[in-house]
Design a protein around this motif. Structure first.
Motif, PDB file in Angstrom:
ATOM      1  N   ARG A  28       0.806  -1.136  -0.023  1.00  0.00           N
ATOM      2  CA  ARG A  28       0.053  -0.104   0.021  1.00  0.00           C
ATOM      3  C   ARG A  28       0.961   1.254  -0.222  1.00  0.00           C
ATOM      4  N   ILE A  29       2.035   1.188   0.800  1.00  0.00           N
ATOM      5  CA  ILE A  29       2.804   2.393   0.780  1.00  0.00           C
ATOM      6  C   ILE A  29       3.527   2.751  -0.558  1.00  0.00           C
ATOM      7  N   GLN A  30       3.848   1.512  -1.131  1.00  0.00           N
ATOM      8  CA  GLN A  30       4.630   1.735  -2.402  1.00  0.00           C
ATOM      9  C   GLN A  30       3.443   2.173  -3.568  1.00  0.00           C
ATOM     10  N   GLU A  31       2.447   1.593  -3.566  1.00  0.00           N
ATOM     11  CA  GLU A  31       1.271   2.225  -4.301  1.00  0.00           C
ATOM     12  C   GLU A  31       1.253   3.761  -4.225  1.00  0.00           C
ATOM     13  N   GLU A  32       0.979   4.100  -3.094  1.00  0.00           N
ATOM     14  CA  GLU A  32       0.585   5.635  -2.659  1.00  0.00           C
ATOM     15  C   GLU A  32       1.780   6.461  -3.180  1.00  0.00           C
ATOM     16  N   SER A  33       3.259   5.973  -3.180  1.00  0.00           N
ATOM     17  CA  SER A  33       4.094   6.790  -3.614  1.00  0.00           C
ATOM     18  C   SER A  33       4.380   6.915  -5.130  1.00  0.00           C
ATOM     19  N   ARG A  34       3.629   6.016  -5.726  1.00  0.00           N
ATOM     20  CA  ARG A  34       3.974   6.202  -7.264  1.00  0.00           C
ATOM     21  C   ARG A  34       2.899   7.215  -7.547  1.00  0.00           C
ATOM     22  N   PRO A  35       3.586   8.046  -8.772  1.00  0.00           N
ATOM     23  CA  PRO A  35       2.813   9.242  -9.404  1.00  0.00           C
ATOM     24  C   PRO A  35       1.529   8.768  -9.921  1.00  0.00           C
ATOM     25  N   LYS A  36       0.620   9.604  -9.672  1.00  0.00           N
ATOM     26  CA  LYS A  36      -0.730   9.386 -10.054  1.00  0.00           C
ATOM     27  C   LYS A  36      -0.975   9.788 -11.499  1.00  0.00           C
ATOM     28  N   VAL A  37      -1.621   8.668 -12.349  1.00  0.00           N
ATOM     29  CA  VAL A  37      -1.776   8.929 -13.738  1.00  0.00           C
ATOM     30  C   VAL A  37      -3.160   9.973 -13.905  1.00  0.00           C
ATOM     31  N   VAL A  38      -2.958  11.103 -14.441  1.00  0.00           N
ATOM     32  CA  VAL A  38      -3.951  12.054 -14.437  1.00  0.00           C
ATOM     33  C   VAL A  38      -4.779  12.000 -15.765  1.00  0.00           C
ATOM     34  N   ARG A  39      -6.162  11.379 -15.505  1.00  0.00           N
ATOM     35  CA  ARG A  39      -7.089  11.105 -16.772  1.00  0.00           C
ATOM     36  C   ARG A  39      -7.703  12.184 -17.133  1.00  0.00           C
ATOM     37  N   MET A  40      -7.551  12.497 -18.509  1.00  0.00           N
ATOM     38  CA  MET A  40      -8.119  13.637 -19.011  1.00  0.00           C
ATOM     39  C   MET A  40      -9.531  13.268 -19.435  1.00  0.00           C
ATOM     40  N   PRO A  41     -10.472  14.107 -19.285  1.00  0.00           N
ATOM     41  CA  PRO A  41     -11.924  13.732 -19.856  1.00  0.00           C
ATOM     42  C   PRO A  41     -11.714  13.513 -21.702  1.00  0.00           C
ATOM     43  N   VAL A  42     -12.524  12.680 -22.025  1.00  0.00           N
ATOM     44  CA  VAL A  42     -12.656  12.145 -23.675  1.00  0.00           C
ATOM     45  C   VAL A  42     -13.109  13.682 -24.293  1.00  0.00           C
ATOM     46  N   MET A  43     -13.713  14.475 -23.925  1.00  0.00           N
ATOM     47  CA  MET A  43     -14.085  15.486 -24.529  1.00  0.00           C
ATOM     48  C   MET A  43     -12.765  16.534 -24.766  1.00  0.00           C
ATOM     49  N   ARG A  44     -11.971  16.581 -23.694  1.00  0.00           N
ATOM     50  CA  ARG A  44     -10.747  17.456 -23.816  1.00  0.00           C
ATOM     51  C   ARG A  44      -9.751  16.679 -24.717  1.00  0.00           C
ATOM     52  N   TRP A  45      -9.798  15.373 -24.829  1.00  0.00           N
ATOM     53  CA  TRP A  45      -8.746  14.698 -26.030  1.00  0.00           C
ATOM     54  C   TRP A  45      -9.372  15.121 -27.305  1.00  0.00           C
ATOM     55  N   LEU A  46     -10.718  14.956 -27.674  1.00  0.00           N
ATOM     56  CA  LEU A  46     -11.112  15.257 -28.768  1.00  0.00           C
ATOM     57  C   LEU A  46     -11.158  16.621 -29.288  1.00  0.00           C
ATOM     58  N   SER A  47     -11.144  17.698 -28.112  1.00  0.00           N
ATOM     59  CA  SER A  47     -11.207  18.898 -28.789  1.00  0.00           C
ATOM     60  C   SER A  47      -9.497  19.285 -29.120  1.00  0.00           C
ATOM     61  N   MET A  48      -8.613  18.598 -28.369  1.00  0.00           N
ATOM     62  CA  MET A  48      -7.195  18.702 -28.555  1.00  0.00           C
ATOM     63  C   MET A  48      -6.997  18.214 -29.888  1.00  0.00           C
ATOM     64  N   ALA A  49      -7.464  17.142 -30.407  1.00  0.00           N
ATOM     65  CA  ALA A  49      -7.284  16.183 -31.620  1.00  0.00           C
ATOM     66  C   ALA A  49      -7.992  17.139 -32.703  1.00  0.00           C
ATOM     67  N   ALA A  50      -8.816  17.573 -32.485  1.00  0.00           N
ATOM     68  CA  ALA A  50      -9.506  18.482 -33.590  1.00  0.00           C
ATOM     69  C   ALA A  50      -8.814  19.524 -33.776  1.00  0.00           C
ATOM     70  N   ALA A  51      -8.273  20.222 -32.823  1.00  0.00           N
ATOM     71  CA  ALA A  51      -7.195  21.465 -32.867  1.00  0.00           C
ATOM     72  C   ALA A  51      -6.085  21.309 -33.679  1.00  0.00           C
ATOM     73  N   ALA A  52      -5.528  20.009 -33.256  1.00  0.00           N
ATOM     74  CA  ALA A  52      -4.263  19.508 -34.064  1.00  0.00           C
ATOM     75  C   ALA A  52      -4.471  19.288 -35.320  1.00  0.00           C
ATOM     76  N   CYS A  53      -5.782  18.720 -35.762  1.00  0.00           N
ATOM     77  CA  CYS A  53      -6.092  18.367 -37.167  1.00  0.00           C
ATOM     78  C   CYS A  53      -6.085  19.821 -37.939  1.00  0.00           C
ATOM     79  N   LEU A  54      -6.793  20.750 -37.683  1.00  0.00           N
ATOM     80  CA  LEU A  54      -7.120  21.942 -38.057  1.00  0.00           C
ATOM     81  C   LEU A  54      -5.930  22.556 -38.311  1.00  0.00           C
ATOM     82  N   LEU A  55      -4.864  22.836 -37.291  1.00  0.00           N
ATOM     83  CA  LEU A  55      -3.557  23.317 -37.402  1.00  0.00           C
ATOM     84  C   LEU A  55      -2.772  22.522 -38.599  1.00  0.00           C
TER      85      LEU A  55
END
Lengths: 102, 180
Positions: A28-55
């Protein structure tokens, strides 16, 4: 009084932890000391992908414009040079003809 | 059968014509001459680039519109031109030798001007009905130009376009790296 003492002794009685307790705590100690993966919402991913495509599309369009304009300028230059050289050669022929044919 | 053979011969000539023309440009060592030149022009437009360029010609400008029509039957335009500060920067004999490679091919000399230190020539390749290619060689004391136009073209119409685009020839595209 004796009864109270007995109850207290019973409550404070040394007891060994259940099997695997130490391992579980350490894990449990080891698990808590590991950096947590920040999960982005799907909409955020989609908008970033759309912006990249546009660019990328805008970049590709601009590059195609640049290539086309450059090709056009080169074409006009080529036609200009060709026309000029043909005209110049024709002038030379004409001047020679005038000199040789009275 | 005879017709088939003549068609095949004409087809082969049409394919080989630009090869000879390209050979003329390749037979001159432009890489060696370019550093000596004060200004250079290197235009290489194959079929796809011509198509791209054509899309950027203005339909409202009559001269550009004419140019668009003129290039519609072309497969490529190749121009190499060098301008030098003083005479004697290139070997006149080398140019004559390169031009002599056109002899005995399908290229016909239609105009030829030979001077002491200059040589100008216009060569065409035709199938009897229309011109399939055009080569212009202009070797002057301080300027050397070779033009190869691959495809159906009317030299008189190209001449008409001369001076129409207002392009100062030397100030545009003065690339120093000439590639064969």
């Amino acid at each position: 009084m004796n009864r109270f003492e007995d109850q207290l002794r019973e409550a404070m009685r040394r007891e060994d932890p259940p099997a695997g307790f130490t391992d579980r705590v350490m894990r449990r100690i080891q698990e808590e000391s590991r950096p947590k993966v920040v999960r982005m919402p799907v909409m955020r991913w989609l908008s970033m992908a759309a912006a990249a495509c546009l660019l990328l599309s805008a970049g590709a369009w601009r590059y195609e414009q640049y290539r086309g304009e450059k090709a056009r300028d080169q074409l006009l230059l080529a036609l200009e040079i060709t026309g000029e050289k043909i005209a110049l050669t024709q002038q030379k022929v004409d001047s020679i003809s005038q000199r040789t044919i009275p | 059968m005879k017709r088939l053979f003549s068609s095949l011969a004409l087809g082969t000539a049409a394919i080989l014509a630009p090869l000879y023309a390209q050979d003329l440009i390749k037979s001159i060592d432009w890489e060696k001459l370019a550093p000596k030149a004060k200004e250079t022009v290197n235009v290489t437009l194959d079929g796809s680039m011509l198509k791209l360029a054509s899309g950027f010609l203005s339909a409202n400008d009559p001269d550009q519109s004419n140019a668009k029509e003129l290039i519609s039957g072309l497969n490529g335009i190749y121009v190499r031109s060098l301008k030098f500060d003083k005479p004697g920067e290139y070997s006149f004999a080398e140019i004559e030798k390169a031009v002599s490679t056109l002899k005995g091919t399908k290229w016909n000399k239609i105009v030829d001007v030979n001077g002491k230190d200059e040589k100008s020539g216009v060569y065409i390749q035709s199938n009897g009905q229309k011109i399939l290619g055009l080569i212009v060689v202009a070797a002057e004391p301080t300027e050397l130009t070779v033009v190869n136009i691959d495809g159906a073209i009317d030299p008189a119409r190209v001449r008409e376009l001369s001076g129409k685009f207002g392009i100062p020839k030397i100030d545009i595209d003065t690339k120093k790296s000439l590639k064969k």
